[in-house]
Motif scaffolding. Sequence first.
Motif, PDB file in Angstrom:
ATOM      1  N   GLY A 103      37.260  45.805  30.603  1.00  0.00           N
ATOM      2  CA  GLY A 103      38.832  45.710  31.366  1.00  0.00           C
ATOM      3  C   GLY A 103      38.234  43.971  30.635  1.00  0.00           C
ATOM      4  O   GLY A 103      37.082  43.411  30.184  1.00  0.00           O
ATOM      5  N   ASP A 104      39.453  43.315  30.624  1.00  0.00           N
ATOM      6  CA  ASP A 104      38.899  42.120  30.059  1.00  0.00           C
ATOM      7  C   ASP A 104      40.897  41.334  31.399  1.00  0.00           C
ATOM      8  O   ASP A 104      41.993  41.845  31.063  1.00  0.00           O
ATOM      9  N   VAL A 105      40.516  39.805  31.219  1.00  0.00           N
ATOM     10  CA  VAL A 105      41.619  39.393  32.040  1.00  0.00           C
ATOM     11  C   VAL A 105      41.416  38.018  31.691  1.00  0.00           C
ATOM     12  O   VAL A 105      40.695  36.898  31.207  1.00  0.00           O
ATOM     13  N   VAL A 106      42.861  37.390  31.442  1.00  0.00           N
ATOM     14  CA  VAL A 106      42.990  36.160  30.628  1.00  0.00           C
ATOM     15  C   VAL A 106      43.876  35.469  31.368  1.00  0.00           C
ATOM     16  O   VAL A 106      45.421  36.529  31.932  1.00  0.00           O
ATOM     17  N   ILE A 107      44.399  34.441  31.660  1.00  0.00           N
ATOM     18  CA  ILE A 107      45.868  33.350  32.894  1.00  0.00           C
ATOM     19  C   ILE A 107      46.073  32.352  31.816  1.00  0.00           C
ATOM     20  O   ILE A 107      44.736  32.245  30.698  1.00  0.00           O
ATOM     21  N   SER A 108      47.370  32.417  31.415  1.00  0.00           N
ATOM     22  CA  SER A 108      48.091  31.858  30.376  1.00  0.00           C
ATOM     23  C   SER A 108      48.208  30.240  30.804  1.00  0.00           C
ATOM     24  O   SER A 108      48.019  30.660  32.581  1.00  0.00           O
ATOM     25  N   PRO A 109      48.304  29.149  30.314  1.00  0.00           N
ATOM     26  CA  PRO A 109      48.631  27.777  30.935  1.00  0.00           C
ATOM     27  C   PRO A 109      49.627  27.987  32.408  1.00  0.00           C
ATOM     28  O   PRO A 109      49.407  26.865  32.682  1.00  0.00           O
ATOM     29  N   MET A 110      51.116  29.149  32.021  1.00  0.00           N
ATOM     30  CA  MET A 110      51.678  28.864  33.333  1.00  0.00           C
ATOM     31  C   MET A 110      51.425  29.526  34.078  1.00  0.00           C
ATOM     32  O   MET A 110      51.752  29.817  35.218  1.00  0.00           O
ATOM     33  N   GLY A 111      49.929  30.525  34.415  1.00  0.00           N
ATOM     34  CA  GLY A 111      49.394  31.472  35.647  1.00  0.00           C
ATOM     35  C   GLY A 111      49.534  31.974  35.297  1.00  0.00           C
ATOM     36  O   GLY A 111      49.366  32.895  36.916  1.00  0.00           O
ATOM     37  N   ASN A 112      50.506  32.780  34.366  1.00  0.00           N
ATOM     38  CA  ASN A 112      50.928  34.148  33.991  1.00  0.00           C
ATOM     39  C   ASN A 112      48.757  35.257  34.194  1.00  0.00           C
ATOM     40  O   ASN A 112      48.552  35.031  33.227  1.00  0.00           O
TER      41      ASN A 112
END
Length: 167
Positions: free
Chosen positions: A126-135
Amino acid sequence: PRDGFQDTWYAGGGEYIGSSTDASGAGYLAHGLLKSTDNGATWTRLPLNNMTDFNGNPITPPNAAGFLPEKFEHPFDYVHKISVNPTNGDVYVACHRRIVRSSNGGSTFQTVFGSAVAGFSAGGQGDVVISPMGNVYVAVTGAASDLTLRGIWKSTTGNFNSYTRLA
């Protein structure tokens, strides 16, 4: 990625498949997650007994010997990706078959996404990333044993059962 915390780094490892480890059961195990608070000059291995599973129960060693470095029995044996939420500093780790989160710098981890179907077997990348807004965005391989997890997911909170499938 947050002001005042640029010197804090996390590292994981393990390789389930690739190059010489294509054979089933021939992967390289990481046996833990590492943390540095001095820009990578020194590292500390975080404890393996600090994680709760889907049901809130602690992930415990299968026997009295504890977690073994040569046996696949802990989510941190294969770490696919580590992301830090830029809005609050929460650390998300894409382990084999689950996403875990720490809201306290790695002192404890809680499972926030994944499935216990078929235990720790194949098809859990799996992969996980977080947007600058925290999503929080999670991607799960099409080879996942649990068909309901395959695809791309989004959560505005990162909490367990808060993810919506996008594709």
